[in-house]
Design a protein around this motif. Structure first.
Motif, mmCIF file in Angstrom:
data_model
loop_
_atom_site.group_PDB
_atom_site.id
_atom_site.type_symbol
_atom_site.label_atom_id
_atom_site.label_comp_id
_atom_site.label_asym_id
_atom_site.label_seq_id
_atom_site.Cartn_x
_atom_site.Cartn_y
_atom_site.Cartn_z
ATOM 1 N N ALA A 81 0.836 -1.206 0.000
ATOM 2 C CA ALA A 81 0.000 0.000 0.000
ATOM 3 C C ALA A 81 0.869 1.254 0.000
ATOM 4 C CB ALA A 81 -0.909 0.006 1.223
ATOM 5 N N ILE A 82 0.513 2.200 -0.870
ATOM 6 C CA ILE A 82 1.196 3.489 -0.955
ATOM 7 C C ILE A 82 0.140 4.584 -1.042
ATOM 8 C CG2 ILE A 82 2.586 4.979 -2.460
ATOM 9 C CD1 ILE A 82 4.246 2.608 -3.202
ATOM 10 N N THR A 83 0.371 5.669 -0.324
ATOM 11 C CA THR A 83 -0.516 6.817 -0.436
ATOM 12 C C THR A 83 0.277 8.076 -0.123
ATOM 13 O OG1 THR A 83 -2.727 7.638 0.132
ATOM 14 C CG2 THR A 83 -1.360 6.885 1.947
ATOM 15 N N GLN A 127 17.925 0.827 -23.038
ATOM 16 C CA GLN A 127 18.528 -0.285 -23.776
ATOM 17 C C GLN A 127 19.275 -1.265 -22.867
ATOM 18 O OE1 GLN A 127 18.051 -0.660 -27.105
ATOM 19 N NE2 GLN A 127 16.713 1.129 -26.925
ATOM 20 N N LEU A 128 19.070 -1.190 -21.569
ATOM 21 C CA LEU A 128 19.853 -2.026 -20.654
ATOM 22 C C LEU A 128 19.695 -3.516 -20.930
ATOM 23 C CD1 LEU A 128 19.591 -0.396 -17.108
ATOM 24 C CD2 LEU A 128 21.576 -0.501 -18.609
ATOM 25 N N ASP A 129 18.495 -3.957 -21.329
ATOM 26 C CA ASP A 129 18.300 -5.383 -21.571
ATOM 27 C C ASP A 129 19.114 -5.876 -22.759
ATOM 28 O OD1 ASP A 129 16.623 -3.799 -23.200
ATOM 29 O OD2 ASP A 129 15.430 -5.564 -23.698
ATOM 30 N N GLN A 130 19.532 -4.947 -23.631
ATOM 31 C CA GLN A 130 20.335 -5.318 -24.793
ATOM 32 C C GLN A 130 21.826 -5.198 -24.538
ATOM 33 O OE1 GLN A 130 18.941 -3.229 -28.321
ATOM 34 N NE2 GLN A 130 16.849 -3.150 -27.499
ATOM 35 N N THR A 131 22.190 -4.407 -23.534
ATOM 36 C CA THR A 131 23.612 -4.145 -23.305
ATOM 37 C C THR A 131 24.158 -4.746 -22.009
ATOM 38 O OG1 THR A 131 23.088 -2.042 -22.202
ATOM 39 C CG2 THR A 131 23.481 -1.977 -24.585
ATOM 40 N N GLU A 132 23.267 -5.167 -21.098
ATOM 41 C CA GLU A 132 23.697 -5.668 -19.796
ATOM 42 C C GLU A 132 23.017 -6.984 -19.458
ATOM 43 O OE1 GLU A 132 26.068 -4.177 -18.044
ATOM 44 O OE2 GLU A 132 26.198 -2.510 -19.471
ATOM 45 N N GLU A 133 23.605 -7.711 -18.506
ATOM 46 C CA GLU A 133 23.044 -8.966 -18.013
ATOM 47 C C GLU A 133 22.163 -8.678 -16.803
ATOM 48 O OE1 GLU A 133 24.473 -13.179 -15.960
ATOM 49 O OE2 GLU A 133 25.955 -11.859 -16.915
ATOM 50 N N LEU A 134 20.853 -8.768 -16.980
ATOM 51 C CA LEU A 134 19.891 -8.463 -15.931
ATOM 52 C C LEU A 134 19.334 -9.753 -15.337
ATOM 53 C CD1 LEU A 134 17.914 -5.652 -17.762
ATOM 54 C CD2 LEU A 134 19.143 -5.335 -15.631
ATOM 55 N N THR A 135 19.408 -9.863 -14.020
ATOM 56 C CA THR A 135 18.852 -11.022 -13.324
ATOM 57 C C THR A 135 17.645 -10.577 -12.514
ATOM 58 O OG1 THR A 135 21.032 -12.051 -13.149
ATOM 59 C CG2 THR A 135 19.306 -12.859 -11.661
ATOM 60 N N LEU A 136 16.472 -11.140 -12.793
ATOM 61 C CA LEU A 136 15.263 -10.774 -12.067
ATOM 62 C C LEU A 136 15.380 -11.215 -10.616
ATOM 63 C CD1 LEU A 136 12.331 -9.680 -12.087
ATOM 64 C CD2 LEU A 136 11.598 -12.009 -12.660
ATOM 65 N N LEU A 137 15.125 -10.299 -9.706
ATOM 66 C CA LEU A 137 15.158 -10.596 -8.281
ATOM 67 C C LEU A 137 13.762 -10.810 -7.714
ATOM 68 C CD1 LEU A 137 17.807 -8.012 -7.008
ATOM 69 C CD2 LEU A 137 18.155 -10.441 -7.498
ATOM 70 N N GLU A 138 12.850 -9.883 -8.021
ATOM 71 C CA GLU A 138 11.565 -9.915 -7.340
ATOM 72 C C GLU A 138 10.511 -9.161 -8.134
ATOM 73 O OE1 GLU A 138 10.454 -9.619 -2.605
ATOM 74 O OE2 GLU A 138 11.732 -8.061 -3.469
ATOM 75 N N ARG A 139 9.284 -9.586 -7.975
ATOM 76 C CA ARG A 139 8.120 -8.917 -8.538
ATOM 77 C C ARG A 139 7.205 -8.545 -7.387
ATOM 78 N NH1 ARG A 139 3.046 -11.045 -9.365
ATOM 79 N NH2 ARG A 139 1.743 -10.053 -10.967
ATOM 80 N N ARG A 140 6.793 -7.283 -7.309
ATOM 81 C CA ARG A 140 5.879 -6.842 -6.258
ATOM 82 C C ARG A 140 4.711 -6.087 -6.888
ATOM 83 N NH1 ARG A 140 9.378 -4.533 -1.087
ATOM 84 N NH2 ARG A 140 11.062 -6.070 -1.171
ATOM 85 N N ILE A 141 3.581 -6.082 -6.176
ATOM 86 C CA ILE A 141 2.413 -5.327 -6.592
ATOM 87 C C ILE A 141 2.227 -4.168 -5.622
ATOM 88 C CG2 ILE A 141 -0.073 -5.363 -6.983
ATOM 89 C CD1 ILE A 141 1.506 -6.893 -9.062
ATOM 90 N N GLN A 142 2.209 -2.953 -6.147
ATOM 91 C CA GLN A 142 2.018 -1.744 -5.347
ATOM 92 C C GLN A 142 0.614 -1.191 -5.622
ATOM 93 O OE1 GLN A 142 5.097 -2.724 -3.851
ATOM 94 N NE2 GLN A 142 4.893 -0.603 -3.227
ATOM 95 N N ARG A 143 -0.041 -0.728 -4.571
ATOM 96 C CA ARG A 143 -1.415 -0.238 -4.696
ATOM 97 C C ARG A 143 -1.556 1.126 -4.043
ATOM 98 N NH1 ARG A 143 -1.289 -5.493 -3.128
ATOM 99 N NH2 ARG A 143 -2.393 -7.041 -4.412
ATOM 100 N N TRP A 144 -2.400 1.976 -4.629
ATOM 101 C CA TRP A 144 -2.770 3.228 -3.974
ATOM 102 C C TRP A 144 -3.819 2.895 -2.918
ATOM 103 C CZ3 TRP A 144 -1.086 8.214 -3.986
ATOM 104 C CH2 TRP A 144 -1.889 9.145 -3.329
ATOM 105 N N HIS A 145 -3.449 2.982 -1.670
ATOM 106 C CA HIS A 145 -4.377 2.622 -0.599
ATOM 107 C C HIS A 145 -3.918 3.274 0.700
ATOM 108 C CE1 HIS A 145 -7.224 0.292 1.750
ATOM 109 N NE2 HIS A 145 -6.246 -0.082 2.553
ATOM 110 N N CYS A 146 -4.870 3.896 1.397
ATOM 111 C CA CYS A 146 -4.547 4.523 2.683
ATOM 112 C C CYS A 146 -5.066 3.698 3.849
ATOM 113 C CB CYS A 146 -5.138 5.934 2.750
ATOM 114 S SG CYS A 146 -4.846 6.763 4.332
ATOM 115 N N GLY A 147 -6.325 3.279 3.770
ATOM 116 C CA GLY A 147 -6.923 2.537 4.868
ATOM 117 C C GLY A 147 -7.661 3.417 5.860
ATOM 118 N N CYS A 148 -7.743 4.712 5.574
ATOM 119 C CA CYS A 148 -8.475 5.606 6.467
ATOM 120 C C CYS A 148 -9.981 5.365 6.321
ATOM 121 C CB CYS A 148 -8.135 7.060 6.184
ATOM 122 S SG CYS A 148 -8.579 7.636 4.524
ATOM 123 N N ASN A 149 -10.717 5.681 7.377
ATOM 124 C CA ASN A 149 -12.169 5.577 7.350
ATOM 125 C C ASN A 149 -12.739 6.497 8.424
ATOM 126 O OD1 ASN A 149 -11.966 4.132 9.853
ATOM 127 N ND2 ASN A 149 -11.620 2.246 8.688
#
Length: 267
Positions: free
Chosen positions: A102-104, A193-215
Motif C-alpha cells: 500500500a502506498i498513499t 537499452q539495458l536489456d540489450q547491453t547488460e546482463e539483468l537477473t530478475l530478483l523480485e516482482r511486487r504489486i504496489q497499490r494506492w491505498h490509505c486505509g483511512c475511514n
C-alpha cells in the motif's frame, strides 16, 4: 529494459520489478506507473481534491521515486518521506507499507514553514525496531533529483532515477564494488537499452497499490481526545465539521452526534 508484465487481474495494482546487474553490481527497480496515477486521480476526484498543475507534477515524480524506493527495501519495512520545497512552497508526504504494497500520500500547501533550504525527511520502521529518521538538504524542485540527493547523503550510495516514455520509471542503485563511472555516465537512452547491453537477473516482482486505509472511525479516534477536552471549541455552533486524513487528504464529515456517541462508547 525488459517490459514489465501486466499484473494479473487477481493482483489489482501496479507491478514493480527489481533486477541485479551482475557485471556492474547495481540494483535496478522499475515500474510503469500509469495505473497507480489513475488510482491517485480517482481518489482526488472522489474527495474533491484540487492540486495545482505545478504541484501535481512534483507530487507525481515524488510518488514514482518513492514507489521504486519501497520495492527496493525489505518487505518488513514501513516507509515515509516528507519532502519540503521552498519554491514553490509545499510539502509532499508519502507513506508505504511494504508488507501490503500500500502506498498513499498528499500535497500540503498551507502552513508550510519557510526554511533556508529544501529539506528531505525519510522515516523507516522495520518490525519492532525503533524508527530511523534522516534529513538532508537539496536544491531545486525536481523530485527525482531530490531522491538522488537523499540516497547520496543519507544512504551513502549513488542512485540514478530516470523517467522513460509512457510513465515508465527506473531507479539504479549502487551496491558494493559498483562500476560507479558507468552508473554516473548513464542517460535515459542508455537505460532504455539495458536489456540489450547488460546482463539483468530478475530478483523480485511486487504489486504496489494506492491505498490509505483511512475511514470514518479512524477520524473519530483522531477527534475524540479534543472532543473530551473542548467540544465547544471543536464544533462551536455547528452540528458537523470536516476533517481531512493527514495521510491522503480524504475528506470526512463528522457530526457532533456521531462523535459524542463514539466518545461515550469508548468511555
Amino acid at each position: 529494459m525488459p517490459e514489465t508484465v501486466p499484473p494479473n487481474p487477481a493482483d489489482a495494482g501496479t507491478e514493480a520489478r527489481t533486477y541485479f546487474l551482475r557485471r556492474r553490481n547495481v540494483l535496478v527497480a522499475r515500474a510503469r506507473l500509469a495505473d497507480l496515477y489513475v488510482d491517485y486521480y480517482l481518489h482526488a476526484a472522489d474527495h474533491g481534491l484540487k492540486v495545482a498543475p505545478e504541484h501535481d507534477a512534483i507530487f507525481k515524480r515524488a510518488l514514482a521515486a518513492f514507489t521504486l524506493h519501497c520495492v527496493s527495501r525489505p518487505w518488513t519495512e514501513l516507509l515515509a518521506w516528507t519532502i519540503n520545497f521552498q519554491s514553490p512552497r509545499l510539502n509532499v508526504f508519502l507513506v508505504g507499507d511494504n508488507g501490503t504494497g500500500a502506498i498513499t500520500g498528499r500535497v500540503f500547501t498551507e502552513n508550510v514553514r519557510e526554511l533556508p533550504e529544501n529539506v528531505f525527511y525519510s522515516d523507516a520502521v522495520r518490525g519492532a525496531e525503533p524508527k530511523r529518521r534522516s534529513a538532508v538538504n537539496f536544491t531545486g524542485a525536481d523530485s527525482l533529483a531530490a531522491a538522488e540527493r537523499f540516497y547520496a547523503q543519507s544512504e551513502q550510495r549513488l542512485a540514478r532515477l530516470f523517467e522513460l516514455p509512457d510513465e515508465d520509471f527506473v531507479m539504479l542503485v549502487e551496491h558494493p564494488d559498483c562500476d560507479r563511472a558507468w552508473l554516473e555516465s548513464l542517460d535515459a537512452a542508455a537505460v532504455a537499452q539495458l536489456d540489450q547491453t547488460e546482463e539483468l537477473t530478475l530478483l523480485e516482482r511486487r504489486i504496489q497499490r494506492w491505498h490509505c486505509g483511512c475511514n470514518e472511525r479512524r477520524m473519530l479516534e483522531v477527534l475524540a481526545p479534543t472532543m473530551k477536552q473542548d467540544p465547544e471549541g471543536l464544533f462551536g455552533p455547528e452540528p458537523k465539521i470536516e476533517i481531512r486524513c493527514p495521510r491522503c487528504s480524504a475528506r470526512y464529515t463528522i457530526t457532533r452526534e456521531a462523535l459524542e456517541a463514539f466518545v461515550a462508547e469508548k468511555g
